[in-house]
Each structure stands twice: as C-alpha cells, then as structure tokens.
Design an enzyme around this catalytic site. Structure first.
Site, PDB file in Angstrom:
ATOM      1  N   ASP A  10       0.820  -1.250   0.114  1.00  0.00           N
ATOM      2  CA  ASP A  10       0.036   0.013   0.033  1.00  0.00           C
ATOM      3  C   ASP A  10       0.861   1.279  -0.150  1.00  0.00           C
ATOM      4  O   ASP A  10       1.911   1.093   0.167  1.00  0.00           O
ATOM      5  CB  ASP A  10      -1.059   0.243   1.271  1.00  0.00           C
ATOM      6  CG  ASP A  10      -0.286   0.145   2.676  1.00  0.00           C
ATOM      7  OD1 ASP A  10       0.760  -0.895   2.812  1.00  0.00           O
ATOM      8  OD2 ASP A  10      -0.626   0.701   3.449  1.00  0.00           O
ATOM      9  N   GLU A  55      -0.036  -0.969   5.527  1.00  0.00           N
ATOM     10  CA  GLU A  55       1.045  -0.476   6.623  1.00  0.00           C
ATOM     11  C   GLU A  55       0.954   0.926   6.951  1.00  0.00           C
ATOM     12  O   GLU A  55       1.367   1.358   7.969  1.00  0.00           O
ATOM     13  CB  GLU A  55       2.509  -0.748   5.897  1.00  0.00           C
ATOM     14  CG  GLU A  55       3.536  -0.774   6.642  1.00  0.00           C
ATOM     15  CD  GLU A  55       4.140   0.746   6.774  1.00  0.00           C
ATOM     16  OE1 GLU A  55       5.175   1.004   7.772  1.00  0.00           O
ATOM     17  OE2 GLU A  55       3.824   1.615   6.034  1.00  0.00           O
TER      18      GLU A  55
END
Lengths: 354, 354
Positions: free
Chosen positions: A72, A128
């Site tokens: 991400d 994350e």
C-alpha cells in the site's frame, strides 16, 4: 486484472507496480496481480490472507530468510502524479520510494533466483500506512506466525541503499494536569491547568536522552511533546491540559521498561498510556545476519524510526531494513527514487542469495 | 402577539417575560411585546432599531440616567425548563437571572414612575449573549449614540442585589512559538515548538497581577492562559504551539496600554491580538452616580467581569451594574432568582427616581 511481467528490468517492474494505485485499504488489484505473477513461479508455494501474500521456497536449506514489503501507499497526490515519470535517472510518482522499489526487488529476486542458497519467504502485505489494527503483517503474525518463521528478515523499506539494523521502540502517553474552571475575570475562584503544564514542559526540556549501543549499533533515544491541548473557552480558566509525549527508546528496553521510565519522569502527574510498540534488536551477531552484511558489504547503522521489523523481532526473528529510496521523500508530493538504487538493491540481494 | 401587563407585580411580570422564550437572534416576539407595552405609557417617547427598543421621558430634568438590559437569553435547557416555576421564594427557568428579572424591574419603573426626579432612558436590546457583532447595544452606540446620551447608566445585569461599579477590560492574544517539524524518531532534525512554549507558561506562572484602585474601587487584574494547542501528528516534532492568553485589566488603562503591557510580557514571541475591549470607570465621583449610591444605600464593589457597561463608558457615560439574581447561576441549567431580590431592586430604583 493488471498483469505483471516479472522478467522485466527491475526498474520497469517498479514503474509497473507504481502505475497500479494501491492506497491503503484499496490493495485488491495490486494484490491480485502480485499473487497471479507469483503463482507462475513453480519453485514457490503461495499463500494468501486478505490482501497479504506469502510465497516461499522449500528447498530444505539450513537457513530461512524473509524478504518483506508492503503493497500500500499513502493517499495519492492531488492531482495524482501517476503514471510514473522517469527523469534524469529518477523514477517519480506516489509509491516509488515507499515502497514499490523494494517490492519490485522482492518480485525480481523471486523470479530470477530459483535456487537460492537459503530458503526464502517473500511477504507482501497490506495496510502498512494506516492504523495498526489494519496492518497485514500484524494480522499474519497473529493468525499465521508459522508463515513468518525464519532465521533472519529483511524489510525492504527505503534506507537510501544502506542497511539499517533493528529499530527503536515507540510509545505515547498523555500527561494531564487538572485544575478548577472559573471565569477568567475571577481566576482566584479556580486553578489554571495550563499554567501547571509548564512544569511538564520544563521536565521535557530538561530531559537528557540516552544513546544506547545494542548489538553494535547506536540507538539515539528521544522524548518529545508531540501534542498539547487545553482550554474551554476564551473567558474560562481551563480545568485540564494534556501533553502528548512520544518516547522513542532503544531496543534493549522492553515496552514495559520504557513505560515505567516515562511514568517515573512524569511522577506526580496523571499519565495515560496510548500506543506502545517495542523496538527490534538488529541481531547482527547471528550467523544469518552476519552473512547478509558480509555479502552486501554496505555500511550498517541503527534504524531510528519504528518499522515493521519489530514484528519480526517480536517473533524472535532478527531483522534489518534495506531498500531503495530516500526515506525523507516518503509521503511527500515529490516522492521519487533513484533508479540505480533499485538496480543496486536487486544486485546486492542476488549476491547474497546466489 | 404576546401581551405584557406592566401593572402586574414585578415578580409576576418577570415570569411573564421568562415565559416568552427569547434566545439570541430570536427576540422578535419579546421585543414586539415590550414595544407595545411601552407605547401605552404616554410619558415615553419610544424608538426602535431592529429588536432593540429605547424609550425615554423628556421632562427637562437636569440629569438623564439610563436603565439598560438585554432581552435575549442563552439557549434553552433540554428539555426547556419553561414555563417558570416558583418554589420557596425562587423563580426558576431560563432567563430568570440573566436577565429578565432586571428587564421586569425596568418595565415596572417605566410604568410606575411617570414623573421621575431625573429623566430616564430605558434601553432594551438584543443579542447580548452571542458574538459581539450582533450586540444591539453596540449597534445603537454606533448608529444612534444620541439615544444613549446620559449622565449615568445602570445596567441591570445580575449582581445579587449589590452595586458593581464599572468593569475590567479584557483582551486576548495568541502567543506563538515556532519550531521546525521533523520525524519524532529523529528530533535532532527539527526543533520542538511545544517545548519552547514552556517559557511562555513560566512567564504566566511568574506574573504577579496588580490590584488597581479606580474611583475608589479595587479592580483585580488577571493574566491567564485560556487555551493552548500544538501538534501535527503523534510521530512529528511540532513546528508551532499557540498559547491563548486572556488579560483582564483595570479600567485605568486604555485598550492600547493593555495591549502594550501584554506585548512586553511576551517580548521575543510572536504575539497576535485577538479581541480587545476596554473596561469602564465606575464614575462614582460624579453627582449622578453619588446620588444613586446614596439612594440605594447598598455596598459597592468593583465589577470584575467585562459587561456592556463598557459601551456606556466608551460614550463618556459612567456606569454601574445593579440587578437581581446570582451571576454564578447565569447560563446554568439551574438558573433561578430570589423573588425578593426582584422586588428589592424595583423598590431601590423607585427610591432613587421618585
């Protein structure tokens, strides 16, 4: 579905990954593409949990190592700086630094090195960049810790091409002062909680943080106010003031020891623990780590910021950070990564694993 | 339209006024009722501007005095504590203290004393409880200052039946510290603006406010933080912290002098002036004020909180606060007023004006 060709040059592969936007909680497309590409590699067993994918060789080697990265990114720029641009040896766009260069290196290694010298577990995880509860690596560590079992882990977060060992822990506390509200024209009827917070700030200013050597690396501790708030209205003596303090502590301390230290500093005040995460020892004295450092032949420094290496450390797996890109450019609108660092990182890991 | 019978007992009249809800900006109904009732009194000239009504005798007396009060209240309780209740000599409900007891006394005086010993100007204004820009007395002072011309003014805000002379001024400033943001794991790359605010709080804690005697009354100055804010995120060294400081100053100082004083206290810091309003001298040495104090024969103290008496003072009209009700109950859900204080205030003003 987006398709990834893992045989492409690792810089091209980085651009391909960046051009699949994957803001946190919107990683389905990139996860599908990564899973699909990995399943074409016969030497890998591939597992998936949500948008986290774990692939591993099972060659019966004496050692197992992890190469991990998150899929991400933080939100796109406005307007989006995608697709990627390549100018003067730099690859620019959201995610080039944090951390699709590292993810491309993982995928290129998985494709190119079919018989690594130690078994390798490749971890690609989601979420994350947002609240801890959503973090894919946290979830896998809790639900499938066996997927992460290893002797050593490398997290490919950007380190500007150097090796950063372990990481400091971090905790936040709210230090509150309590007063008595009153009309500010008649303050003698109350007690000013903001004035009392002056002593909290004085203790912070007077604090002398330690530098602690752990497994050969120097970790610089830090204690800082990161927030302060107080006040009811412009004509009211405030009855409460809260100073939010962030303590960054060396990985020789447990989370409990760090909390006790902060409570001692602010003794006499109401101290409420917010989040708390222990650091990670670099474990450079273990054989797996030593072979990594020797193969890469790069400078090793302590990682000051907390990273997900701590999740490996908590599972007993020593871990380091090593990846392309300047961490100072992470999350900036100007995010960009030197192409050479991506190529070099791929070459360095290849030296180690061949 | 609601009707008011000004010949009723002043406590009954208070209840009638309270039972016409008049939250700020919703004063049309009560203003219409007040205007209509006043227009039945032949000795008064009545003017109206929006929901502010000014009525006055014009008997050619040597002196003119003002009796002023606001028609609005803070928002109703939830559920509304209306209609009023009478229990144990207390009249309870939103507005009983702040300040329909005072308004009832104004109206009762207007009705009962047709030939006062000095000319009287009755001022009933809107929007006292909200932002300054809406305040009806501010508007009249700006647009029709001649309506307020007088030798002395009495504002019937609650004073628990005592006389409170003049008022302190008030100003607010934002005192800001400036730092450099950085990741809180690497604070040496930044500078913590919240830590710097410790010195601002230390100056506040060390400040020794003065008590200043003005026209025979002691005004207790005060300097207090009423707000503090700083912080960007839990992992960022803050680059800015703002302490909002409220200075309550004696009416011997002009607004400009008060601002200069605060700037001197926080020299070296970025000081931004917010709102500022000078105080009001009690003017107890003037003949009009002296006759008021003599007629009422009540204790006189300094008014610590800023009130609209300052608007009269700014027009050169000395002013005092005198009205029924405990100011500490103003704005509370438990707002209530001793009936005796309403009756006594009416009697006291009648003694003075007959």
């Amino acid at each position: 579905m987006a398709e990834l060709d893992l045989t492409r040059d690792v810089v091209d592969l980085t651009a391909d990954l960046v051009d699949i936007p994957s803001v946190s909680r919107d990683e389905l497309e990139i996860a599908d593409a990564v899973e699909h590409a990995l399943r074409t590699l016969p030497q890998l067993r591939v597992d998936r949990d949500g948008n986290t994918i774990v692939a591993r060789t099972d060659l019966g080697r004496d050692e197992r190592v992890v190469l991990a990265g998150h899929l991400d990114t933080v939100p796109l720029t406005d307007p989006p700086n995608l697709p990627t641009k390549r100018v003067d040896g730099l690859l620019a766009g959201r995610g080039t630094t944090d951390m699709k260069g590292g993810v491309a290196v993982q995928l290129a290694v998985a494709q190119a090195i079919t018989e690594p010298t130690r078994d390798v577990t490749f971890v690609f995880y989601d979420c994350e960049e947002i609240e801890e509860e959503f973090n894919g690596l946290r979830r896998i560590a809790a639900d499938h810790p066996d997927w992460l079992a290893a002797d050593f882990a490398v997290l490919l977060e950007p380190t500007n091409g150097g090796i950063e060992g372990g990481c400091k822990g971090t905790l936040r506390v709210d230090v509150a002062t309590k007063g008595i509200s009153a009309h500010s024209a008649r303050p003698w009827n109350g007690h000013n909680a903001i004035h009392d917070a002056g002593e909290v700030l004085a203790r912070l200013a007077a604090y002398e943080p330690e530098t602690v050597n752990v497994d050969g690396l120097d970790y610089h501790e830090a204690l800082n106010a990161v927030g302060i708030s107080g006040g009811i209205a412009g004509n009211v003596i405030p009855d409460r003031c809260v100073v939010t303090v962030n303590y960054r502590f060396a990985p020789d301390k447990s989370a409990e020891e760090a909390v006790a230290h902060v409570r001692a500093i602010f003794s006499g005040y109401d101290v409420t623990l917010g989040d708390c995460a222990a650091g990670a020892r670099p474990g450079l004295d273990t054989p797996a780590a030593a072979s990594f450092v020797e193969a890469l032949d790069l400078p090793v420094t302590a990682k000051e910021g907390w990273t997900d290496v701590a999740r490996f450390s908590a599972l007993g797996v020593p871990a380091v950070n090593f990846g392309p890109g300047d961490p100072n450019l992470a999350h900036t609108d100007d995010e960009r990564c030197p192409e050479q660092q991506i190529t070099d990182a791929f070459a360095a890991l290849s030296r180690w694993l061949r």
